[in-house]
Design an enzyme around this catalytic site. Structure first.
Site, PDB file in Angstrom:
ATOM      1  N   HIS A  67      10.059  -0.495  -1.643  1.00  0.00           N
ATOM      2  CA  HIS A  67      10.116   0.966  -1.594  1.00  0.00           C
ATOM      3  C   HIS A  67      10.768   1.485  -0.316  1.00  0.00           C
ATOM      4  CE1 HIS A  67       6.156   0.611   0.588  1.00  0.00           C
ATOM      5  NE2 HIS A  67       6.640   1.649   1.241  1.00  0.00           N
ATOM      6  N   ASP A 112       6.176  -5.384  -4.624  1.00  0.00           N
ATOM      7  CA  ASP A 112       6.914  -4.469  -3.746  1.00  0.00           C
ATOM      8  C   ASP A 112       7.487  -5.268  -2.577  1.00  0.00           C
ATOM      9  OD1 ASP A 112       7.963  -2.177  -2.676  1.00  0.00           O
ATOM     10  OD2 ASP A 112       6.092  -1.496  -1.775  1.00  0.00           O
ATOM     11  N   SER A 206       5.131   0.612   6.482  1.00  0.00           N
ATOM     12  CA  SER A 206       5.559  -0.117   5.282  1.00  0.00           C
ATOM     13  C   SER A 206       6.609  -1.169   5.614  1.00  0.00           C
ATOM     14  CB  SER A 206       6.140   0.858   4.260  1.00  0.00           C
ATOM     15  OG  SER A 206       5.156   1.712   3.743  1.00  0.00           O
TER      16      SER A 206
END
EC number: 3.4.21.74
Length: 258
Positions: A67, A112, A206
């Site tokens: 992402h 992810d 992230s």
């Protein structure tokens, strides 16, 4: 009256101290300058806005979260303070991007992950070196280390100049299923955090690493909103469960899972 004023001032000081301490521990304390030679800073090469963290696993390869992907990206290696450039800092661009299921627009739970091949290999230096991939699955109950340039405030994005590090605990997967009921009974996800709500990865962390026993075991995936809530650990993509795919991509023997 004087006593009341003194007590009131003490309460104000205690509240002020508690607020500052809370803000500092969401992303942890400043990392030691020598402990994150593998940490990569990803930026949007058009806007120059900070995007995510990443992990150098080979002179030519970086792992981050799917992402975090943008059409135009630039990667910086050997960085500590965002405002200060080390002599050995290196800039690279993606030559290739690999995803688990490149023909599927939706990312499944635990998938992810993005593997980036750099346009040119980096050289090991004082502030740059790859992190070891895991040799065994992580052990529930382990104390692991998370790091990144993510927000140090749980309510609004306040990005630090230097990366923050925090020690958090690895929990049984069922703990996170209680927090995120939509996740399946089994997935390639790790559950880690601080059940007292003092330490946590947060926005813009992230893609950064979860390190257990000095090995790269997880990628910062998602967590509660706001970050660092009691009894609400965060989710990390499990590197060991993707090890075969990672090594196959690097060897040129695979592209996507079916």
């Amino acid at each position: 009256m004087v006593l009341i004023r003194v007590l009131a001032n003490l309460v104000i000081l205690q509240l002020s101290y508690a607020q500052k301490s809370s803000e500092l521990v969401i992303g942890g304390d400043e990392c030691n300058i020598n402990e994150h030679r593998f940490l990569v800073a990803l930026y949007d090469s058009t806007t120059r806005n900070f995007l995510c963290g990443g992990v150098l696993i080979h002179p030519e390869w970086v792992i981050t979260a799917k992402h975090c992907n943008k059409k135009s990206m630039v990667l910086y290696l050997g960085k500590h303070k965002q405002s200060v450039k080390f002599d050995d800092e290196q800039e690279r661009f993606p030559k290739e991007k690999h995803f688990i299921r490149c023909n599927k627009p939706r990312t499944r739970w635990g998938e992810d992950i993005m593997l980036i091949r750099l346009n040119k290999p980096v050289n090991n230096s004082e502030h740059i070196a790859p992190l070891s991939l895991p040799s065994n699955p992580p052990i529930v109950g382990s104390v692991c280390r998370v790091m990144g340039w993510g927000s140090i405030n749980k309510y609004i994005d306040v990005l630090p100049d230097e990366p923050r590090c925090a020690n958090i605990n690895l929990y049984n997967y069922t703990v996170c299923r209680g927090v995120f009921p939509r996740i399946p009974k089994k997935s390639k996800i790790l559950c880690a955090g601080d059940l007292q709500g003092r330490l946590d990865s947060c926005h813009c962390d992230s893609g950064g690493p979860l390190i257990c026993s000095e090995e790269f075991h997880g990628i910062v995936y998602r967590g509660p909103n706001p970050c660092a809530q009691p009894d609400k650990p965060a989710l990390y993509t499990n590197i060991f469960d993707h090890l075969h795919w990672i090594l196959s991509i690097m060897a040129g023997n695979a592209t996507c899972y079916p």
